[in-house]
Design an enzyme around this catalytic site. Structure first.
Site, mmCIF file in Angstrom:
data_model
loop_
_atom_site.group_PDB
_atom_site.id
_atom_site.type_symbol
_atom_site.label_atom_id
_atom_site.label_comp_id
_atom_site.label_asym_id
_atom_site.label_seq_id
_atom_site.Cartn_x
_atom_site.Cartn_y
_atom_site.Cartn_z
ATOM 1 N N HIS A 18 10.743 99.869 -29.044
ATOM 2 C CA HIS A 18 10.727 98.849 -30.095
ATOM 3 C C HIS A 18 9.459 97.999 -29.993
ATOM 4 C CE1 HIS A 18 15.363 99.004 -29.740
ATOM 5 N NE2 HIS A 18 15.055 99.560 -30.899
ATOM 6 N N LYS A 42 29.607 95.882 -34.600
ATOM 7 C CA LYS A 42 29.198 96.249 -33.251
ATOM 8 C C LYS A 42 29.563 95.135 -32.282
ATOM 9 C CE LYS A 42 25.196 99.184 -34.259
ATOM 10 N NZ LYS A 42 23.753 99.362 -34.018
ATOM 11 N N ARG A 91 12.011 108.295 -34.177
ATOM 12 C CA ARG A 91 11.863 109.037 -32.931
ATOM 13 C C ARG A 91 11.888 110.537 -33.151
ATOM 14 N NH1 ARG A 91 16.708 105.963 -30.044
ATOM 15 N NH2 ARG A 91 17.469 106.582 -32.056
ATOM 16 N N SER A 130 18.377 101.893 -27.168
ATOM 17 C CA SER A 130 19.071 100.752 -26.560
ATOM 18 C C SER A 130 20.365 101.198 -25.893
ATOM 19 C CB SER A 130 19.385 99.693 -27.626
ATOM 20 O OG SER A 130 18.204 99.143 -28.135
#
Length: 159
Positions: A18, A42, A91, A130
Site C-alpha cells: 500500500h 468487516k 496485484r 493485509s
C-alpha cells in the site's frame, strides 16, 4: 489545473505494498488523500482512528498526502470531496477482474470527470495482503519489512 486524488481502502493494516502505491500515486497529483474506509461488514484488527494515525505517521514524509476516514459509498465520498482521480492498486489479474467491475459501477455514480487510475503493485509486494500480514503476525511469524515501522510496532503490541 490542480489534481486531487483518492486512494481508498480499509488498510487493516497498511502494508508496504500500500505504501508503495501511495508514494507512486503522490507523484501523479497535487494532493493525494488516503481514504480509510469504515466498513461495518468487516471486523477490523485496528480501529479506524488508529489506522488513520498510523498511516499519517507512515506517510509524514510525503508532503502532498493527507489521511482521512470515511464511511458509505466511495462514489459519494468522491463526489462530496470533488476528487479528480481515484487510484487503485493491482496485484494480479484476480484483482483486475474485481477492480474493473467496481470502477465501472463507480463511473456511473461519479458526478463530473473522475478517472480511475490503476497502478500495478511492485513485484516486491505482489504477494502481500493485509489479511496475510495479520495471519502471519498472529502466528508469531516475522512481518518485518512487510509493513511500515510504526505499523509493525502496533501489530507487535496486538500480538
Amino acid at each position: 489545473m490542480a489534481t486531487k486524488a483518492l486512494y481508498a481502502g480499509s488498510f487493516d493494516p497498511l502494508t508496504n505494498g500500500h505504501y508503495d502505491i501511495i508514494k507512486r500515486a503522490s507523484k501523479l497529483c497535487d494532493e493525494l488523500v488516503v481514504g480509510v474506509i469504515s466498513n461495518p461488514q468487516k471486523k477490523p484488527l485496528l480501529d479506524i482512528d488508529t489506522r488513520v494515525k498510523l498511516i499519517g505517521q507512515a506517510t509524514k514524509d510525503l508532503e502532498n498526502v493527507k489521511v482521512q476516514s470515511f464511511e458509505g459509498l466511495l462514489a459519494d465520498y468522491v463526489n462530496d470531496n470533488k476528487f479528480d482521480m481515484v487510484v487503485r492498486g493491482l496485484r494480479s489479474s484476480l484483482d483486475f477482474d474485481n477492480e474493473i467491475a467496481m470502477a465501472q459501477m463507480n463511473a456511473r455514480l461519479y458526478k463530473g470527470n473522475v478517472e480511475t487510475v490503476f497502478l500495478m503493485t511492485s513485484p516486491d509486494y505482489a504477494f502481500l495482503s493485509s489479511t496475510m500480514v495479520k495471519e502471519v503476525a498472529s502466528l508469531k511469524g516475522d512481518i518485518k519489512g512487510l509493513v511500515p515501522d510504526a505499523i509493525f510496532d502496533e501489530l507487535m503490541k496486538k500480538f
